[in-house]
Scaffold this active site. Structure first.
Site, PDB file in Angstrom:
ATOM      1  N   HIS A  83      -5.759  -3.386 -12.282  1.00  0.00           N
ATOM      2  CA  HIS A  83      -6.564  -2.766 -13.344  1.00  0.00           C
ATOM      3  C   HIS A  83      -8.042  -3.041 -13.193  1.00  0.00           C
ATOM      4  CE1 HIS A  83      -2.877  -1.807 -15.269  1.00  0.00           C
ATOM      5  NE2 HIS A  83      -2.494  -3.055 -15.157  1.00  0.00           N
ATOM      6  N   ARG A  84      -8.386  -3.807 -12.162  1.00  0.00           N
ATOM      7  CA  ARG A  84      -9.785  -4.169 -12.047  1.00  0.00           C
ATOM      8  C   ARG A  84     -10.645  -2.931 -11.822  1.00  0.00           C
ATOM      9  NH1 ARG A  84      -9.460  -8.754  -8.658  1.00  0.00           N
ATOM     10  NH2 ARG A  84      -8.797  -9.937 -10.457  1.00  0.00           N
ATOM     11  N   ALA A  85     -10.098  -1.942 -11.103  1.00  0.00           N
ATOM     12  CA  ALA A  85     -10.862  -0.744 -10.790  1.00  0.00           C
ATOM     13  C   ALA A  85     -11.334  -0.056 -12.065  1.00  0.00           C
ATOM     14  CB  ALA A  85     -10.019   0.209  -9.954  1.00  0.00           C
TER      15      ALA A  85
END
Lengths: 632, 340
Positions: B280-282
């Site tokens: 989910h970092r993107a």
């Protein structure tokens, strides 16, 4: 430092991982928990958030931990000031009654992890260091996190975690939006965000506390014990650890539900956490153990009959007469040529460039890893080696064997501490004598060097052989990429051998070189081996402490001698003997196929003191095994 | 040796993506850093070092070893908590710094270690700070980051993830805030970077040598003029530099007011799903980058165009890829999702 951290309750879409953490916190006898997940799935955030749920101790083990802080050591300050020999507790002591948290557990030194897990199981340990001898008790729950892409734990370490859970990467927009919104809000104002979740957090804390109260009263009937045995038998797990963990985890689940008895569904749920990381394939499908060096692969009687296509191919190969090596070998092989022109575009000079066949199979191979004769330099994941330089991770201190400049001041201090009351100090707080000096023992992960020596002659281009070879190397490169190895590549064809790729860490670059490697021409095997020696010498000059692994890929059919008029095969055997004397780990992958085999590569392997494998017997699982073994 | 200064950031020709990514990280220190990849001699290191002249001053607790933010008590070190619990600490303005981590650095220098002097003089066990302490609220710069020792990478990863450096070694037990913008430069031909470390970078840019003949000539001219008489050259660029500082300061002031609508959040999620990025970092980085771009641009509501610009910097290194597969982000795919 105080850590506020992200609220446990605000973690979105990780219900399973949240439940597993609660189970681990309710019942330490469930054997702790390993959380595994791809990068960026929030696994560390969630696990660390658990800290605020308990009022018990919470110790964190950083990967840079040294043994004195992990297990405890003598309190140097107390020794200096009061002449007392007192134990300064380590992290495992500080975690007593609470949680020992390990982030990136797969990066922690395996021996340290093993000690931690042993102490966790037995609840006690003996400390023998810095003149202190003590038996101590400590009971803690291990909560560990790992990202599998940076290397996995050994199966024996995995088995010692009671539970295992994976954090998924969510694929629906709503959940992803919620995650982003919450993270942004949290980062904007941590205090405010935590406050907005305080009710939910309090509710979870209450539930947890209540479950811990109930837990001692949760009964387990014989019927439930039998049911748990059914689960563990079905999963074919090793030993009886799993049975205990399964029942204890189920008890925690019942307690969390406010029940004093187990239901089958508790066990079913617990099984989802306790069994996945210890399930094994049923014994009959387990692959054969790796073969010994030089032994031919056993006849594969237990394998399924080849599919019709393969049968056809085998029959087909009966037709052309087996070739012995002649000068015109590749040019005259009409059949091969025909195959080539059908399958691959050919360049004007008769060269060709094959794509890598990624579906290729490898045989069971066993390369004896080099004995650690001396300290090794380099950085990578494969082997842990002690280093003599001031580089690498400081592991422990020891009495210096020779004069040292790499002093372990902490250990020196501890060694000097007990004597301070009796020594002349000249205005300093501390008088250190020569006999107190301790030096650092450092450890460094080193990658291996893999040197590929590839036969790129015309005979290799025939019948898609080169495609297969490239596929094999491609697979090995994949592993090398993950282990941070260095690779070099030598190719021999026509009348000479060339260094296609000097030893490099850029495996990506190696792959590109490999992809564009042309084949065609005679087989100057002797020159290839000669060049190999050159490169080996160069590696030693740069770094005398590295033992490269050599992988020779050829059918052994040398056709080009070192000097005109010489005997190509005899020349090659002579070079092979010389390389063999170096005592390096070498593997020969024999690409010879067809009905009648000359077995030259096998002979070559014997001369080189190398492991021998026939390429047509290779299979994917075997490949993994080889690399795990070499990585040891 | 007297240092006359560094080559001015604003005098660097071309390399717009790199310059933009660096400025965004100055405007928003919580963005998460940038990885700059490219061949030798493409002004990677020059640009990072030149950034030092543009860094704005920020408020710090007087005398704090970690330059804590007086207003952000949630991330104070233990010493500040002890001294100022419930009180307003004395503050001073200190410029942000570029702290360099040399590739040969040992682990104890990075995380900190036992203070030997205090131990010998006073018999006290105390903590001597390392590079990560200096790096708190600053830019941590690692040249040739792909050649960094694995165990140093391990400790970097840990701090970068948590914003806290935890030290449990050599008789020392200590933890302190270590929030930094990680800036790395590397030449990919010299070796790969560990995927886990790669993922920690919010942004990534590729730089190549200038292909345009006139621009190339101008690059060389400026370099020669600078080397010939640095002081004169710096004086010529003084105004441009000052203007850039003002632009950055304006953006810093505007950033807290920038917001992203649910539509923009949904768009970020759509992009991540469509392009198959890990974790989910993107999504988070995409939105943070877009917000920062909006602030630099001078508006307070994130637009599609901000997202589009952010995607160029935040996504290329996150494509789900197996090693050796060409990881080329197709901007057509990005555009398709955005313009849908």
């Amino acid at each position: 430092m105080r850590r506020r951290g992200y609220p446990f309750a605000a973690a979105c879409g990780m219900e399973k991982a949240r439940e597993a953490i609660l189970i681990a916190l309710v019942n330490p006898h469930a054997g702790g928990l390993l959380v595994s997940g791809e990068k960026g799935t929030g696994k560390s955030t969630l696990a660390r958030a658990a800290r605020s749920l308990i009022d018990a101790p919470w110790s964190e083990v950083p990967v840079s931990v040294t043994e004195d802080r992990l297990f405890g050591s003598v309190d140097a300050e107390a020794a200096i000031k009061n002449g007392e020999r007192r134990l300064l507790p380590g992290l495992i002591d500080e975690a007593d009654g609470g949680v020992l948290y390990i982030d990136d557990v797969n990066l922690l030194r395996e021996d340290l992890l093993s000690s931690i897990l042993t102490i966790r199981e037995t609840g006690e340990y003996r400390l023998e260091r810095d003149g202190i001898s003590a038996s101590r008790e400590t009971h803690f729950t291990v909560l560990a996190v790992m990202a599998p892409e940076s290397g996995t734990l050994s199966s024996s370490a995995l088995d010692r975690f009671g539970m295992f859970v994976e954090t998924p990467s969510l694929d629906d927009e709503e959940n992803r939006m919620t995650i982003v919104r919450r993270v942004l809000d949290f980062e904007r104002d941590e205090k405010k965000f935590a406050a907005s979740w305080s009710e939910e957090t309090a509710a979870i804390k209450e539930k947890l506390a209540a479950a811990r109260d109930i837990l001692p009263n949760v009964e387990v009937t014989d019927a439930m014990i039998k049911l748990s045995a059914v689960y563990t038998l079905k999963a074919n797990v090793a030993g009886h650890r799993a049975d205990i963990y399964l029942i204890e985890a189920a008890r925690a689940i019942a307690a969390l539900a406010g029940r004093k008895y187990l239901l089958p569904k508790d066990l079913e749920r617990a099984a989802e956490f306790v069994l996945p990381h210890r399930m094994r394939k049923p014994p009959e499908s387990e692959a054969a153990p790796p073969e010994e060096n030089n032994a031919p692969p056993p006849p594969q009687t237990d394998k399924e009959p080849p599919p019709p296509e393969e049968m056809f191919n085998q029959q087909d190969e009966l037709t052309p007469p087996p070739r012995t090596d002649t000068e015109e070998h590749e040019g005259s092989d009409e059949r091969d040529k025909e195959d080539e022109s059908m399958a691959n575009p050919q360049t004007e000079s008769g060269e060709r460039v094959d794509a890598a066949d990624t579906r290729v199979k490898l045989p069971p191979m066993w390369i004896e890893p080099p004995k650690s004769r001396r300290p090794t330099k380099g950085s990578g994941k494969r082997s842990n080696t002690k280093t003599d330089e001031k580089q690498g991770r400081y592991v422990r201190a020891e009495l210096p064997r020779t004069k040292t400049s790499d002093i372990a001041f902490d250990a020196t201090l501890r060694a000097a501490a007990p004597y301070q009351r009796f020594r002349e100090k000249n205005g300093m707080a501390l008088a250190i004598r020569k006999e107190d000096i301790r030096s650092k023992v450092r450890e460094k992960r080193t990658g291996n060097i893999f040197l590929f020596v590839v036969d790129a002659s015309g005979s290799m281009g025939a019948r898609e052989r080169m495609k297969t070879v490239k596929g094999v190397i491609f697979k090995i490169l994949l592993e090398a990429y993950q282990k941070r190895d260095r690779v070099g590549m030598i190719a021999f064809r026509k009348s000479h051998a060339e260094v296609l790729l000097p030893v490099t860490r850029s495996v990506d670059f190696a792959q590109k070189k490999l992809a564009s490697m042309p084949t065609g021409g005679k087989t100057p095997l002797a020159k290839g081996l000669f060049k190999t020696e050159d490169v080996l010498d160069m590696i030693y000059r740069q770094d005398a402490q590295q033992d490269p692994v050599v992988l020779l890929i050829t059918d052994g059919r040398a056709t080009s001698p070192i000097e005109k008029g010489g005997d190509a095969v005899a020349d090659a055997m002579g070079e092979a003997t010389r390389i063999g004397k170096r005592g390096l780990p070498i593997a020969v992958i024999d690409t010879e196929n067809g009905f009648v085999k000359l077995g030259l590569a096998k002979k070559l392997a014997r001369e080189m003191n190398a492991a021998y494998f026939a390429m047509d017997k290779l299979d994917e699982d075997d490949l993994m095994r080889i690399w795990r073994r070499t990585a040891m | 040796m007297k240092r006359t200064g560094t080559f001015p950031f604003t005098a660097i020709i071309g390399q717009e993506d790199m310059k933009k990514a660096l400025v965004l990280n100055v405007v928003n220190p919580r963005l998460g850093g940038v990885l700059i990849q490219g061949e030798k001699g493409t002004a990677k290191s020059t640009a990072v070092r030149a950034l030092a002249d543009l860094l704005p001053p920020r408020s710090c607790v007087v005398g704090c070893r970690f330059h804590d933010d007086p207003k952000d008590s949630a991330n104070w070190c233990d010493e500040c908590h002890e001294k100022y619990d419930g009180k307003e600490p004395e503050a001073e303005l200190l410029p942000m710094k570029v702290v360099e981590l040399p590739v040969s650095a040992t682990e104890d220098r990075v995380v900190g270690t036992l203070d030997i002097e205090a131990a010998i003089r006073e018999g006290k066990r105390s903590f001597e700070t390392g590079i990560l302490a200096d790096a708190n609220r600053n830019i941590l710069y690692v040249d040739e980051i792909n050649l960094l020792d694995d165990h140093v990478v391990d400790v970097l990863l840990d701090s970068a993830a948590m914003g806290i450096n935890t030290v449990e070694r050599e008789g020392i037990s200590y933890s302190h805030p270590a929030r930094f913008s990680l800036v790395g430069t590397m030449n990919p031909e010299e070796g790969d970077i560990r995927p886990q470390l790669l993922d920690r970078f919010a942004l990534s840019v590729y730089v190549a040598g200038e292909k345009d003949l006139d621009k190339r000539a101008e690059v060389i001219k400026r370099r020669l003029r600078y080397e010939d008489d640095p002081e004169k050259f710096l004086a010529e660029w003084k105004d441009a530099q000052a203007e850039e500082v003002r632009r950055i300061e304006r953006a810093i002031r505007l950033l807290p007011q920038v917001t992203s609508s649910n539509d923009m959040l949904r768009l970020a999620a759509k992009l991540s799903i469509a392009l198959g990025v890990d974790g989910h970092r993107a999504d988070i980085v995409l939105i943070k980058t877009a917000e920062t771009i909006a602030a630099v641009d001078g508006h307070t509501e994130v637009t599609k165009e901000d997202i589009r610009a952010a995607a160029r910097l935040a996504l290329p290194h996150r494509m789900r890829r197996r090693p050796f597969e060409e990881q080329k982000l197709s901007f057509e795919d990005v555009d398709k999702v955005i313009d849908e």
